[in-house]
Design a protein around this motif. Sequence first.
Motif, PDB file in Angstrom:
ATOM      1  N   GLY A   1       0.868  -1.122  -0.035  1.00 44.69           N
ATOM      2  CA  GLY A   1      -0.092   0.128  -0.005  1.00 44.69           C
ATOM      3  C   GLY A   1       0.796   1.277  -0.037  1.00 44.69           C
ATOM      4  N   CYS A   2       2.275   1.311   0.013  1.00 44.26           N
ATOM      5  CA  CYS A   2       3.050   2.235  -0.105  1.00 44.26           C
ATOM      6  C   CYS A   2       3.379   2.663  -1.640  1.00 44.26           C
ATOM      7  N   MET A   3       3.057   3.717  -2.130  1.00 41.03           N
ATOM      8  CA  MET A   3       3.239   4.029  -3.397  1.00 41.03           C
ATOM      9  C   MET A   3       4.781   4.330  -3.717  1.00 41.03           C
ATOM     10  N   ARG A   4       5.444   5.056  -2.630  1.00 42.63           N
ATOM     11  CA  ARG A   4       6.916   5.471  -2.857  1.00 42.63           C
ATOM     12  C   ARG A   4       7.702   4.085  -2.699  1.00 42.63           C
ATOM     13  N   ASP A   5       7.439   3.083  -1.937  1.00 40.93           N
ATOM     14  CA  ASP A   5       8.012   1.920  -1.730  1.00 40.93           C
ATOM     15  C   ASP A   5       7.881   1.242  -3.412  1.00 40.93           C
ATOM     16  N   ALA A   6       6.730   1.174  -3.927  1.00 39.83           N
ATOM     17  CA  ALA A   6       6.403   0.547  -5.188  1.00 39.83           C
ATOM     18  C   ALA A   6       7.302   1.006  -6.232  1.00 39.83           C
ATOM     19  N   LEU A   7       7.322   2.309  -6.280  1.00 39.39           N
ATOM     20  CA  LEU A   7       8.229   2.895  -7.409  1.00 39.39           C
ATOM     21  C   LEU A   7       9.740   2.829  -7.180  1.00 39.39           C
ATOM     22  N   SER A   8      10.076   2.913  -5.953  1.00 41.71           N
ATOM     23  CA  SER A   8      11.537   2.427  -5.629  1.00 41.71           C
ATOM     24  C   SER A   8      11.881   1.120  -6.201  1.00 41.71           C
ATOM     25  N   ILE A   9      11.144  -0.011  -5.695  1.00 46.62           N
ATOM     26  CA  ILE A   9      11.412  -1.270  -6.234  1.00 46.62           C
ATOM     27  C   ILE A   9      11.203  -1.513  -7.709  1.00 46.62           C
ATOM     28  N   MET A  10      10.328  -0.716  -8.220  1.00 46.33           N
ATOM     29  CA  MET A  10      10.336  -0.681  -9.770  1.00 46.33           C
ATOM     30  C   MET A  10      11.599  -0.343 -10.206  1.00 46.33           C
ATOM     31  N   ASP A  11      11.975   1.030  -9.919  1.00 44.09           N
ATOM     32  CA  ASP A  11      13.347   1.377 -10.381  1.00 44.09           C
ATOM     33  C   ASP A  11      14.401   0.319 -10.215  1.00 44.09           C
ATOM     34  N   LYS A  12      14.551  -0.064  -9.097  1.00 42.36           N
ATOM     35  CA  LYS A  12      15.821  -1.061  -8.870  1.00 42.36           C
ATOM     36  C   LYS A  12      15.763  -2.098  -9.688  1.00 42.36           C
ATOM     37  N   ILE A  13      14.492  -2.921 -10.033  1.00 43.88           N
ATOM     38  CA  ILE A  13      14.380  -3.872 -10.848  1.00 43.88           C
ATOM     39  C   ILE A  13      14.680  -3.680 -12.313  1.00 43.88           C
ATOM     40  N   VAL A  14      14.119  -2.360 -12.830  1.00 44.18           N
ATOM     41  CA  VAL A  14      14.469  -2.146 -14.094  1.00 44.18           C
ATOM     42  C   VAL A  14      15.687  -1.889 -14.133  1.00 44.18           C
ATOM     43  N   SER A  15      16.557  -1.420 -13.304  1.00 47.48           N
ATOM     44  CA  SER A  15      18.191  -1.093 -13.355  1.00 47.48           C
ATOM     45  C   SER A  15      18.670  -2.593 -13.423  1.00 47.48           C
ATOM     46  N   PHE A  16      18.191  -3.430 -12.834  1.00 45.63           N
ATOM     47  CA  PHE A  16      18.622  -5.037 -12.795  1.00 45.63           C
ATOM     48  C   PHE A  16      18.439  -5.605 -14.019  1.00 45.63           C
ATOM     49  N   THR A  17      17.284  -5.254 -14.680  1.00 46.47           N
ATOM     50  CA  THR A  17      16.859  -6.038 -15.927  1.00 46.47           C
ATOM     51  C   THR A  17      17.233  -5.439 -16.996  1.00 46.47           C
ATOM     52  N   ASN A  18      17.715  -4.142 -17.080  1.00 49.23           N
ATOM     53  CA  ASN A  18      17.992  -3.392 -18.129  1.00 49.23           C
ATOM     54  C   ASN A  18      16.657  -2.974 -19.229  1.00 49.23           C
ATOM     55  N   GLY A  19      15.817  -2.593 -18.218  1.00 49.21           N
ATOM     56  CA  GLY A  19      14.444  -2.062 -18.800  1.00 49.21           C
ATOM     57  C   GLY A  19      13.344  -3.080 -19.307  1.00 49.21           C
ATOM     58  N   GLU A  20      13.560  -4.417 -18.630  1.00 45.39           N
ATOM     59  CA  GLU A  20      12.503  -5.328 -19.053  1.00 45.39           C
ATOM     60  C   GLU A  20      12.063  -5.716 -17.799  1.00 45.39           C
ATOM     61  N   LEU A  21      10.866  -5.713 -17.398  1.00 47.86           N
ATOM     62  CA  LEU A  21      10.260  -6.057 -15.963  1.00 47.86           C
ATOM     63  C   LEU A  21       9.384  -7.377 -16.428  1.00 47.86           C
ATOM     64  N   SER A  22       9.973  -8.394 -16.004  1.00 51.22           N
ATOM     65  CA  SER A  22       9.475  -9.911 -16.063  1.00 51.22           C
ATOM     66  C   SER A  22       9.198 -10.473 -14.942  1.00 51.22           C
ATOM     67  N   TYR A  23       8.283 -11.529 -14.890  1.00 50.19           N
ATOM     68  CA  TYR A  23       7.675 -12.124 -13.471  1.00 50.19           C
ATOM     69  C   TYR A  23       8.921 -12.800 -12.875  1.00 50.19           C
TER      70      TYR A  23
ATOM     71  N   HIS B   1      14.545 -11.016  -7.873  1.00 46.03           N
ATOM     72  CA  HIS B   1      15.072  -9.699  -7.240  1.00 46.03           C
ATOM     73  C   HIS B   1      14.587  -9.491  -6.019  1.00 46.03           C
ATOM     74  N   LEU B   2      13.120  -9.739  -5.605  1.00 44.90           N
ATOM     75  CA  LEU B   2      12.558  -9.460  -4.407  1.00 44.90           C
ATOM     76  C   LEU B   2      12.703 -10.671  -3.547  1.00 44.90           C
ATOM     77  N   ASN B   3      13.414 -12.025  -3.887  1.00 45.85           N
ATOM     78  CA  ASN B   3      13.373 -12.956  -2.792  1.00 45.85           C
ATOM     79  C   ASN B   3      12.184 -13.521  -2.636  1.00 45.85           C
ATOM     80  N   ILE B   4      11.276 -13.706  -3.589  1.00 46.36           N
ATOM     81  CA  ILE B   4       9.939 -14.299  -3.183  1.00 46.36           C
ATOM     82  C   ILE B   4       9.728 -15.398  -3.927  1.00 46.36           C
ATOM     83  N   LEU B   5       9.161 -16.629  -3.063  1.00 44.52           N
ATOM     84  CA  LEU B   5       8.911 -17.999  -3.626  1.00 44.52           C
ATOM     85  C   LEU B   5       7.735 -17.848  -4.580  1.00 44.52           C
ATOM     86  N   ASP B   6       8.057 -18.648  -5.849  1.00 40.90           N
ATOM     87  CA  ASP B   6       6.958 -18.679  -6.661  1.00 40.90           C
ATOM     88  C   ASP B   6       5.683 -19.376  -6.056  1.00 40.90           C
ATOM     89  N   ALA B   7       4.707 -19.029  -6.503  1.00 40.09           N
ATOM     90  CA  ALA B   7       3.407 -19.618  -6.076  1.00 40.09           C
ATOM     91  C   ALA B   7       3.239 -21.031  -6.526  1.00 40.09           C
TER      92      ALA B   7
END
Length: 619
Positions: free
Chosen positions: A214-236, A242-248
């Motif tokens: 529910g925090c928009m600032r955190d969401a934008l910061s996470i997106m910037d970080k992943i975009v830098s990690f993947t060179n502009g491609e945001l995939s599942y 990157h977020l260290n989340i276990l796949d469902a």
Amino acid sequence: MEQFIVSARKYRPQNFSTVVGQAHITTTLKNAIRNQQLAHAFLFCGPRGVGKTTCARILAKTINCEHPTADGEACNQCHSCTSFNDGTSLNIHELDAASNNSVDDIRSLVEQVRFAPQAGKYKVYIVDEVHMLSASAFNAFLKTLEEPPPYAIFILATTEKHKILPTILSRCQIFDFKRITTNDTVEHLQEICEKEEIKAEQAALHLIAQKSEGCMRDALSIMDKIVSFTNGELSYRNTLEHLNILDADYYFKLMECMLNQDLSGAMLLYDDINRKGFEGDMVLNGFAEFLRNLLVSKDPKVAALMEVVETFRPRYLEMGARVSPAYLVSALNLVTEAEMHYKGARNKRLQVELALIKLCYLQQAIELTGESGKKKLMEVRPLNFRLLQPVIANPSAEQGRPSQQQPGVTTRENGAKLIIEEPVARKIMEQAAVKTQPVQQPIPAPQASAPTLPPQPQPSQVNNPAPKAGKLGSLDKIRQNVSAATANSGSIPKIELTDELLRKAWIEFTDILKAAKNPAVPSFELAELRINDANSFQVVTPNNLQQKFIDGQRIELSEYLQNRFHNRALTYQVVIEAREDFELTTERPLNSKERFQAIIEQYPLVKELKDRLKLELDY
């Protein structure tokens, strides 16, 4: 090279219409501006990153706009709006109360309030993190906040409303900001990705929105970080990594193993998860959330409460239809309990594996049996939880004879079966008890000339007494009741309780304890026996220590004596009586004078030497 600006600053809302997820706040403020009903003090409170400071700045810019629009928005073209956008406006003052929380800082702010604005209508003072002010600073701020000049407006922002003094709250118009929903966050992130020409998958944006909570600032910061990690491609996949989340998908595989009672598959799957670096508490927490979503998906009315990626929603609905609510609730309790005990466990991996073992066999412990067309949940207590050996699906095919299956007993292919249908099981056990009950042979009465006792039981009968009575309907309970009824039916005559026979049985039981190297043997040897009547006697001991040793063998001793005398009513009582022959004589150590007296009695010349030398002894 153009300087990089993070998305949280670059795409910060500049008017009320671009604020995300706070329509109840922005609509109220626009109506107040349009109707000229502005309060002199506002308090914006809510979670972090939801737009409190942003709305305060937009409000400050809009009320000073020279040409506001019809719906109460700033024009962003006049001199006041452009100076505000450039950060050069003199009518807006921001104070960070986290670093300026003293009385002197508030007094300096109050001094500035006395001067009217040079341009524009209002001077706006934005105090961020106002809960960090000291009590003295709050008190210095009270009078000015209650009766400010007509051109001064105070906007206070905080994340911890409960820390603000009630006297401050009563002087402000309070606006409560809420967390931004997942859908609103996803839509906002999608708009930014389109503007930045970023290839983003919907599932990846949904994961980011869930992680931001529910925090928009955190969401934008996470997106910037992943975009830098993947060179502009945001995939599942990249977002999960990157977020260290276990796949469902792992949770769906775990649930399949549990429904099929495939323990080896579940253990291997958890080993794969563990090798990827995921901690056990993260796995338990994620699986608890997975079970919660499955439980929610079973009711169409609350299916909208599932916080899952849209592509997984059909799989949740399909899996939820296959699992019973009883299983989901029980599994959720097991996982929650394991998660609570995880932090205190030494072997943390074993804690998770134990939870998986329980979940794999949970289906056997819960059976839904039909009663009058309704389904009733049968509860199996942990102490009576007993698994039978795996049953072959069709034993007659291997042995070449027709299969004879008892009524009420069902079989399961490649697995164990727990039978909990009590009426049928009780009938089967009663039949088995009657068939297996040994026939009691009559024992002749003892002769008067030479008293005799029945054959002596083996030591294992004392060390391993008969099992205690369990639940009604169990085979052991039935056998015990039948045995007791047979013993008291008069078919075996009782043996009269005499001093000689009682002492003989007591010595035999003591010999059994000696063979087992029981520490209670000395207490039994020193005990004295007194007969009260035909069904009771006393065991006299000299102290409470020996009483405890004898009481420790009460169950074995009672069973042994009742069997020897064929008297189920035979009882005894342990009493304590001081005995003179058992009193311990302790010698007191001699003092100096007594030791000297003992020496001169043995050697008289020592006294003579003392007298001749006229020595004085210091006793």
